[in-house]
Each structure stands twice: as structure tokens, then as C-alpha cells.
Scaffold this motif. Structure first.
Motif, mmCIF file in Angstrom:
data_model
loop_
_atom_site.group_PDB
_atom_site.id
_atom_site.type_symbol
_atom_site.label_atom_id
_atom_site.label_comp_id
_atom_site.label_asym_id
_atom_site.label_seq_id
_atom_site.Cartn_x
_atom_site.Cartn_y
_atom_site.Cartn_z
ATOM 1 N N THR A 185 6.599 19.805 -7.434
ATOM 2 C CA THR A 185 4.699 19.895 -7.311
ATOM 3 C C THR A 185 4.714 21.956 -7.644
ATOM 4 N N MET A 186 7.093 22.181 -7.438
ATOM 5 C CA MET A 186 6.829 24.042 -7.336
ATOM 6 C C MET A 186 6.770 23.342 -9.293
ATOM 7 N N ARG A 187 7.428 23.102 -9.639
ATOM 8 C CA ARG A 187 7.713 22.392 -10.837
ATOM 9 C C ARG A 187 6.501 22.533 -12.274
ATOM 10 N N GLU A 188 5.858 21.966 -11.223
ATOM 11 C CA GLU A 188 4.835 21.772 -11.781
ATOM 12 C C GLU A 188 3.246 22.844 -11.693
ATOM 13 N N LEU A 189 3.382 23.848 -10.317
ATOM 14 C CA LEU A 189 2.694 24.927 -11.141
ATOM 15 C C LEU A 189 3.537 25.988 -11.925
ATOM 16 N N SER A 190 4.761 25.619 -12.052
ATOM 17 C CA SER A 190 5.518 26.524 -12.663
ATOM 18 C C SER A 190 5.257 26.071 -14.360
ATOM 19 N N THR A 191 4.981 25.766 -14.300
ATOM 20 C CA THR A 191 4.789 24.885 -16.044
ATOM 21 C C THR A 191 3.848 25.422 -15.796
ATOM 22 N N ARG A 192 2.383 25.018 -14.894
ATOM 23 C CA ARG A 192 0.903 25.028 -15.190
ATOM 24 C C ARG A 192 1.063 26.602 -15.746
ATOM 25 N N ILE A 193 1.305 27.692 -14.480
ATOM 26 C CA ILE A 193 1.213 29.212 -15.421
ATOM 27 C C ILE A 193 2.208 29.644 -16.525
ATOM 28 N N GLU B 39 -2.295 38.335 -16.903
ATOM 29 C CA GLU B 39 -2.142 36.986 -16.625
ATOM 30 C C GLU B 39 -1.119 36.406 -16.150
ATOM 31 N N PHE B 40 -0.413 37.109 -16.012
ATOM 32 C CA PHE B 40 0.729 36.826 -14.259
ATOM 33 C C PHE B 40 0.341 37.877 -12.907
ATOM 34 N N LEU B 41 -1.752 38.115 -13.163
ATOM 35 C CA LEU B 41 -1.958 39.176 -12.385
ATOM 36 C C LEU B 41 -3.324 37.941 -11.333
ATOM 37 N N ALA C 157 9.044 43.508 -11.438
ATOM 38 C CA ALA C 157 8.533 43.880 -10.328
ATOM 39 C C ALA C 157 7.439 44.367 -9.532
ATOM 40 N N LEU C 158 6.681 45.465 -10.285
ATOM 41 C CA LEU C 158 5.470 45.917 -9.752
ATOM 42 C C LEU C 158 4.187 44.366 -10.058
ATOM 43 N N LEU C 159 4.663 43.335 -11.446
ATOM 44 C CA LEU C 159 3.696 42.502 -10.897
ATOM 45 C C LEU C 159 3.875 41.514 -9.962
ATOM 46 N N ASP C 160 5.019 41.421 -9.492
ATOM 47 C CA ASP C 160 5.500 40.834 -7.742
ATOM 48 C C ASP C 160 4.216 41.154 -6.651
ATOM 49 N N GLY C 161 4.745 42.661 -6.837
ATOM 50 C CA GLY C 161 3.891 43.361 -5.653
ATOM 51 C C GLY C 161 2.960 43.109 -5.458
#
Lengths: 208, 208
Positions: free
Chosen positions: B63-71, B101-103, B172-176
Motif C-alpha cells: 500500500t505504501m509503494r502504491e501511494l508513492s507511485t501514485r504521487i 504538486e508536493f503540497l 524539508a520546507l515542503l515536508d514541514g
DNA sequence: GCCATTGTGGCACGACCGCGCTAAATTGTT
DNA sequence: AACAATTTAGCGCGGTCGTGCCACAATGGC
């Protein structure tokens, strides 16, 4: 009437149990902090732990607040030193020192960052923890705002800086660095974190 | 010898189950994604789920890999459009679009960000998930590096920029921002995120 | 029609969980 | 010495968990 059958300071006991909770969470995550695991870690029986926390939720919330006040206290020390009307020449270095207090620059603070991130993750689901997390982050932003405005008035930062925006940007950067330092500490080293912070602060100083 | 007793595409089934996992995690967190909950969410019997995932760990990792490939797929669309040798004048705006797109700028991406953060939290303890998280973040940094270097060569960014450092700072800014948007969405609105990102990118353009 | 293969459904076991509840040990006061 | 309050220790219930295991249904090839 003043009967004292046991010579136990309840506050100290609660804090000792909370310490055990933090150690367990650091090792196994929030979901590993069951009453049984915590009791074993604290060297107590389950019943003893439950005597000081009548709820599992209360145990977690108390521990989270304990952690937040611990972090807050350490930062407050630096903030007092910073606002001390000493030689202004030292201030820029101390600003970096102060803000670095929120980063995982040594093993102690790294552990605290990991624990805080674990609680923040749990806070998304559990409303009580969520309130605590929001309080903490709001406090962080307020603190950064005071520091930035102070630097602005002393001329170290441009006057046309959007302080609120910069506070959100800086606090997000700090959280992001902690998150990554948690997942890949071999890449996000203390030196890298310091370099990023220094670069960011330097970016604040140039006029927009 | 080529026997096909059932007309079920295993891949599609696995993805459908993974979707159910994501819905459950979005609602109750990673610890709520038990086989029973997932099976009920997917409208299947618990035995059926176990027919496609012989392990609970495998279910979560898939499921995690599925999510990561989707993003990753959604971002790759934007990256292709950006690297298209069209009019260079559009590039600055598209860089902002790409990184945005990462936000968590709309409900779909906000949900994805929440899910990703949940997995990242779980990844600290579970080694398999941790590897996936590190891959994803490394990929993000590499992507940012390519974009920044491209902008550098086209003269949009100063040549003396420390790209590696800036990639860590930006990621780091994006993740935060995602972390905070998860905890206090009423404060970290899409507009606030956009403003922070725009300010950050503008800060990159000034020479150091 | 028969069968091997694959999908579905579900039972049962052992482990862990929070928590209600009780009993015993401990200790200052009387 | 006797007592009452506090602390410590623990049993057991009802529940959820992952998983091993088995029975049965469905289905295409022979």
C-alpha cells in the motif's frame, strides 16, 4: 488528620512513569506504549501505574505535556539569555543558537525530536493530543515572531519583512528538518542542519 | 497447462485492497489498518484479503509503494511538461506549479500528504517501510536538484547556489508544511502554503 | 462429466490490550 | 498495639489482533 502512610511524591512518580513512557515510545513507537510495557520499563506493576493514571489516555497526554514543557523550558533558557540586554554584537550568533535549540543537533535533542514527531503523528487521530500539539506549534511561531521582530527593530533584518509569513516558513523548515533527521539521520547530520539553518537566516537578511 | 479457474486480475484486486487500506488509514491511522478493518472496508472476507497478501507487513508495504507511485506519477506528468522545450518564459510559473504538486493545495493532495505522513511515522519503527520512505525522499531531492540545476543553467538562478544544500532546505520546507497542514489545516491554508513557496523560490533568486 | 487450480469464507488458537475490581503490603498517626 | 489511608500487586473479563488451517465454491482444460 494529616495522615501520610507512604512517603511518595505523586508528582515525581508521575514524571518517572512518563519517563518510562518516553523510553518505550522511543524504542517501539506510540502504539507500543501499553500499560504493561510501560510498567515493565518503569520497574513497576501494572496496578501501580494505574494508581497514578486512571486512564491510558491520561498517561499519554501527561507524557506529551511533560515532553513539551521539557523542550519549552530548555528553549526558555536560551530566550532569556538572548533577550538579556548584553552586547548586541553577540545577538546574531545567539539567534542561530536559539533556533538551533529546536533541531536535532545532539543525541538528546535528536531523541526529543523523534519523540515529538511520534506524538504529532498520534495527534492527528486523538483530539486531546492534537490540542497539545497545536499549542506547542503556536508557541513556537510566537517565539520566532518575537525574535524576528526584535531583530527587525535592531536593524538586523529588513523592515519590510513579512514576519508572519517568515515564521510559518521557518517553523515548517524546522519541523521538516526534524522529520527527515528522524528518518535518515545519516544524511541529515547535525552539520547539514546547521548549514541549512545558517543559509536560511542569511536569506532573511537580504532585502527583498 | 495454462489453467485459469477464476477471471480475477490479481493486480487490480491488490490495488483495490490497497485503496481500502488507504481509506482506513486516513480515517483511523496506520494502527487501525488491521486485516479485519481493511477487509470490511473493501467489502471482502478476511480470508480473501489474505489470499492476495500472505502477510500483514506485505499489505502495508504494498500500500505504501502504491501511494508513492501514485504521487510519483502525478509529479512526473508535471516534470515532463516542465522539461518540454517550450517557451522558456513560462518556466518560472511552472516550477512553482511543479513543486506545489508536493503540497496539500487541494483535498486530494491534502489526503495524500496525510497518508504519506502517517506512513513516514510508521516507517521509523518498521524497517521495510523505512526503506520505501527513504527512496521517496531521495527521489524528491534528486528531482528538485534537476529542476534547480536546470534553472541555474538557464540563468534563472545564481550560479553560485549550493544546490545540494538548497534541495535539503526546500524538501524539508515542503515536508514541514505538509506536517503542519495535517495538524492545523485551518491555519496552514492552501493560500498560505502557496505564499510560503513563492517567497522561498524568490529567496533563491537573489544572489548570495 | 471430471479434475486441478484458484478464489472465498471462516473457525480457532495464542497473544496482547485496557480496565474493573479485589487483596495485601506499607506506614504515619493515635 | 491498633487503625486508617495510601501504595503496590495482580486476577480475570471482554475484546482485538495476526495467523495457521481447513472446507467449499467457482471455473477453464481435458
Amino acid at each position: 488528620m494529616a495522615t501520610m502512610p507512604k512517603i511518595v511524591d505523586p508528582g515525581a512518580r508521575r514524571r518517572a512513569v512518563a519517563d518510562a513512557v518516553l523510553r518505550v515510545i522511543g524504542r517501539e513507537g506510540v502504539e507500543g506504549a501499553s500499560l504493561r510495557n510501560v510498567a515493565e520499563e518503569a520497574g513497576l506493576a501494572i496496578g501501580s501505574v494505574r494508581h497514578y493514571f486512571h486512564d491510558h489516555d491520561e498517561l499519554l497526554l501527561f507524557t506529551m505535556r511533560e515532553l513539551s514543557t521539557r523542550i519549552d523550558g530548555r528553549v526558555r533558557t536560551h530566550v532569556d539569555r538572548l533577550l538579556d540586554p548584553a552586547a548586541r554584537a553577540e545577538r546574531p550568533a545567539r539567534v542561530e543558537e536559539l533556533i538551533g535549540e529546536f533541531l536535532a543537533l545532539d543525541e538528546e535533542r535528536r531523541q526529543e525530536a523523534v519523540l515529538w514527531m511520534a506524538f504529532c503523528g498520534a495527534a492527528r487521530i486523538r483530539p486531546e493530543l492534537r490540542a497539545c500539539a497545536v499549542e506547542m506549534e503556536t508557541g513556537l511561531r510566537d517565539l520566532l515572531a518575537r525574535v524576528l521582530r526584535g531583530a527587525q527593530e535592531s536593524g538586523a533584518l529588513p523592515a519590510d519583512l513579512d514576519v508572519d509569513l517568515e515564521c510559518l516558513r521557518l517553523s515548517a523548515l524546522l519541523d521538516g528538518l526534524n522529520l527527515r533527521a528522524m528518518l535518515e539521520p545519516e544524511y541529515v547530520t547535525p552539520e547539514a542542519q546547521r548549514a541549512v539553518l545558517r543559509r536560511h537566516l542569511q536569506g532573511l537578511r537580504v532585502p527583498r
